[in-house]
Enzyme design. Structure first.
Site, PDB file in Angstrom:
ATOM      1  N   LYS A 116      36.413 -64.280 -35.822  1.00  0.00           N
ATOM      2  CA  LYS A 116      35.084 -64.333 -36.442  1.00  0.00           C
ATOM      3  C   LYS A 116      34.906 -63.298 -37.553  1.00  0.00           C
ATOM      4  CE  LYS A 116      33.733 -67.676 -33.744  1.00  0.00           C
ATOM      5  NZ  LYS A 116      34.965 -67.977 -33.045  1.00  0.00           N
ATOM      6  N   GLY A 164      31.123 -70.362 -27.539  1.00  0.00           N
ATOM      7  CA  GLY A 164      30.476 -70.913 -26.359  1.00  0.00           C
ATOM      8  C   GLY A 164      29.547 -69.966 -25.644  1.00  0.00           C
ATOM      9  N   GLY A 165      29.131 -68.884 -26.319  1.00  0.00           N
ATOM     10  CA  GLY A 165      28.182 -67.963 -25.710  1.00  0.00           C
ATOM     11  C   GLY A 165      28.815 -66.826 -24.933  1.00  0.00           C
ATOM     12  N   LYS A 201      22.755 -58.953 -37.465  1.00  0.00           N
ATOM     13  CA  LYS A 201      21.328 -59.109 -37.262  1.00  0.00           C
ATOM     14  C   LYS A 201      21.067 -60.369 -36.443  1.00  0.00           C
ATOM     15  CE  LYS A 201      16.916 -58.176 -38.145  1.00  0.00           C
ATOM     16  NZ  LYS A 201      16.266 -56.960 -37.632  1.00  0.00           N
ATOM     17  N   HIS A 208      20.057 -74.665 -35.595  1.00  0.00           N
ATOM     18  CA  HIS A 208      21.521 -74.673 -35.676  1.00  0.00           C
ATOM     19  C   HIS A 208      21.899 -75.920 -36.475  1.00  0.00           C
ATOM     20  CE1 HIS A 208      25.586 -74.256 -33.370  1.00  0.00           C
ATOM     21  NE2 HIS A 208      25.759 -74.893 -34.511  1.00  0.00           N
ATOM     22  N   HIS A 235      23.859 -72.227 -25.069  1.00  0.00           N
ATOM     23  CA  HIS A 235      24.762 -72.377 -26.204  1.00  0.00           C
ATOM     24  C   HIS A 235      25.588 -73.673 -26.142  1.00  0.00           C
ATOM     25  CE1 HIS A 235      23.783 -68.299 -27.428  1.00  0.00           C
ATOM     26  NE2 HIS A 235      24.013 -67.903 -26.195  1.00  0.00           N
ATOM     27  N   ARG A 292      38.259 -78.422 -35.737  1.00  0.00           N
ATOM     28  CA  ARG A 292      38.616 -79.617 -34.956  1.00  0.00           C
ATOM     29  C   ARG A 292      37.539 -80.665 -35.171  1.00  0.00           C
ATOM     30  NH1 ARG A 292      34.640 -79.066 -31.218  1.00  0.00           N
ATOM     31  NH2 ARG A 292      34.146 -76.955 -30.537  1.00  0.00           N
ATOM     32  N   ARG A 338      23.950 -86.529 -25.367  1.00  0.00           N
ATOM     33  CA  ARG A 338      25.104 -86.349 -24.491  1.00  0.00           C
ATOM     34  C   ARG A 338      24.653 -86.627 -23.055  1.00  0.00           C
ATOM     35  NH1 ARG A 338      28.576 -81.102 -26.559  1.00  0.00           N
ATOM     36  NH2 ARG A 338      28.170 -81.331 -28.802  1.00  0.00           N
TER      37      ARG A 338
END
Length: 445
Positions: A116, A164-165, A201, A208, A235, A292, A338
Site C-alpha cells: 500500500k 479486507g479490514g 487522515k 466507496h 469492510h 484481479r 450478493r
C-alpha cells in the site's frame, strides 16, 4: 489464443470463466477439492481433476497441486478468478517458470500495488490524489504520535500489506493511539506476515467508489466507468451499483482519467480496479488497487456491454484491447446484490442442502451462481451462493426491478441474505442515493 485454460477457483466465478472460455472456443479444466466433486463448475468444464481435501490450504491454495494439474492436462494458461491465489505474485512467477500463462497482471504489478505504501507513492507521481498521510512505513509509536498530530485526528492506521479490514484501526484521539498502533501491527503480522503499517487522515462516512480498467500488453488502457460499493459490513461489500448515483460528469471523467494514468504509470496489463474514497465535498482520494477481476464486475458489464472476463483472457494472450476509450458508453443503471448463505440480519453462516431452488427472470435480470436444487452449500468456503444483477434504463427502475427479482428468488433449505436486500431496496436513504460506508450501521433490522 490459448487452446486450454485451467481455472484455479470454484463456485460462481469458476462457472463465469467457463462460460467465457466456451464462447472463445477454449477448452477448460476444473480443479476441485474432494468435497466439491458435485459442484457445477466441475460438471460443466471439459475436464476436471481433484487437487486435495476440503481445506483451502490443501486444495485451492495448493500451488504444487494446481501446477501439476495444469501440466497433466496440458493447459496453456491458468485463470485464478478472485480470492484464493488471484493476487499471489509467487504463484504467478511459478506459472511463468513452468511455461504456463498466468491470466492476470505481472508479479511485479501485484507486488507493487499489493504494497500500500509503494502504491501510494506510485499513484501520487501519476497525479492521483491521496489522503494526507505517510508515504513510508511507521515503525514506532513516537513516529505515529508525531504524524497524527501533523495531519490531525481522526486518523486511520493501515497494514502496508493489508486488505479486507485486517490491520486497520481508526483513532479519534491521542489517548487511544498507542493501543491501536500496537493492535494494528499485531494484526498485520498475524494476517500478512508483515507488521508494517502506515497512517493517513481518516475520511469519515465516505462513499466507496471504484473504477474498472482494462489494459493490454501494448500500453493501451481504458476505463469502463465506476461502481459504487458503499454498502458494506465490516469492510465486506454487500451490494454494488453502476454508475455511482452522485458523481457529476466532470467528477466521473477526472476519476476515470486518474485510474488510467495510475495504470499506465506502472505499465499495468490485465483487468484491475482502482478504488477511491469520495467525501461529502465531492473530492476523491485513491485508496488501493485490486489486481484481479472483482466479484462485482457484472454491474459494469451490464452498463457497458463489455465482457470483462473475455478481455482479461485476450490481454493475457497478448492481443490488443478490442475497445478504445471512445467506444465505452455507459447505458442505464445496474445493481448487484450478493446473496450469502447467512442469517439475513445476524449474519451467522447457514451451510446445508438446498431444498427448492428457483431463479428470477425477465428482461434485465441476470443470476451468476453455481448452486442448484439439492446442492449442498459447504461450510469450508466463502458463504456467497449467488449474485443477482439487474439492469434498467435508470436507477429508480433498476431498484424496482431488483425488488421484483428478489421476491421471485427462492432458495429453500438454508437461510440467505435475500430478506436483507429486500429491506435495503425499500430503504429511503438507499432510494435517494444518499448512502455511504456507514449505511449498514444505521439500517434498522
Amino acid at each position: 489464443m490459448f487452446h486450454k485454460i485451467l481455472i484455479a477457483n470454484r463456485g460462481e466465478i469458476a462457472l463465469r470463466i467457463i462460460r467465457a472460455c466456451k464462447e472463445l472456443g477454449i477448452k477448460t479444466v476444473a480443479v476441485h477439492s474432494d468435497v466439491d466433486g458435485e459442484s457445477l463448475h466441475v460438471k460443466l468444464a471439459d475436464e476436471s481433476i481433484c487437487i486435495g481435501p476440503a481445506a483451502s490450504g490443501d486444495s485451492y491454495l495448493n500451488i504444487k497441486a494446481i501446477i501439476s494439474a495444469a501440466e497433466v492436462t496440458d493447459a496453456a494458461a491458468i485463470h485464478p478468478g478472485y480470492g484464493f491465489l488471484a493476487e499471489n505474485a509467487e504463484f504467478a512467477e511459478i506459472c511463468e517458470e513452468c511455461g504456463i500463462t498466468f491470466i492476470g497482471p505481472s508479479p511485479e504489478n501485484m507486488r507493487l500495488m499489493g504494497d500500500k505504501i509503494r502504491a501510494r507513492q506510485t499513484v501520487t507521481k501519476a497525479g492521483v490524489p491521496i489522503l494526507p498521510g505517510t508515504t513510508e512505513g511507521v515503525g514506532t509509536i513516537d513516529q505515529a504520535r508525531q504524524i497524527a498530530e501533523e495531519i490531525g485526528y481522526p486518523v486511520i492506521i493501515k497494514a502496508t500489506a493489508g486488505g479486507g479490514g485486517r490491520g486497520m484501526k481508526v483513532v479519534h484521539s491521542p489517548a487511544s493511539l498507542a493501543n491501536a498502533f500496537a493492535a494494528a501491527r499485531s494484526e498485520a503480522q498475524a494476517g500478512f506476515g508483515n507488521p508494517e503499517v502506515y497512517i493517513e487522515k481518516f475520511c469519515e462516512n465516505p462513499r466507496h467508489v471504484e473504477v474498472q480498467i482494462l489494459a493490454d500488453k501494448h500500453g493501451n488502457v481504458v476505463h469502463l466507468g465506476e461502481r459504487d460499493c458503499s454498502i458494506q459490513r465490516r469492510h465486506q461489500k454487500l451490494l454494488e451499483e453502476a454508475p455511482c448515483p452522485v458523481l457529476t460528469e466532470e467528477q466521473r471523467k477526472r476519476m476515470g482519467d486518474c485510474a488510467v494514468a495510475a495504470a499506465k504509470s506502472c505499465n499495468y496489463s490485465s483487468v484491475g480496479t482502482m478504488e477511491f474514497l469520495l467525501d461529502g465535498n465531492g473530492d476523491f482520494y485513491f485508496m488501493e488497487m485490486n489486481t484481479r477481476v472483482q466479484v462485482e464486475h457484472p454491474v459494469t458489464e451490464m452498463v457497458t456491454g463489455v465482457d470483462i472476463i473475455k478481455e482479461q483472457i485476450r490481454s493475457a494472450a497478448g492481443l490488443p484491447l478490442a475497445y478504445k476509450q471512445s467506444d465505452i458508453q455507459i447505458k442505464g443503471h445496474a445493481i448487484e446484490c450478493r446473496i450469502n448463505a447467512e442469517h439475513p440480519f445476524k449474519f451467522i453462516p447457514s451451510p446445508g442442502k438446498i431444498d427448492g431452488y428457483h431463479t428470477p427472470g425477465g428482461l434485465g435480470v441476470r443470476v451468476d451462481s453455481a448452486v442448484y436444487d439439492q446442492y449442498t452449500v459447504l461450510p469450508h468456503y466463502d458463504s456467497m451462493v449467488a449474485k443477482l444483477i439487474v439492469h434498467a434504463d435508470n436507477r429508480d427502475e433498476a431498484i424496482r426491478r431488483m425488488a421484483r427479482a428478489l421476491d421471485e428468488y427462492i432458495i429453500g433449505g438454508i437461510r440467505t441474505t435475500i430478506q436483507l436486500h429486500k429491506r435495503i431496496m425499500q430503504n429511503k436513504e438507499f432510494k435517494e442515493g444518499a448512502v455511504n460506508t456507514g449505511f449498514m450501521e444505521r439500517l434498522v433490522f
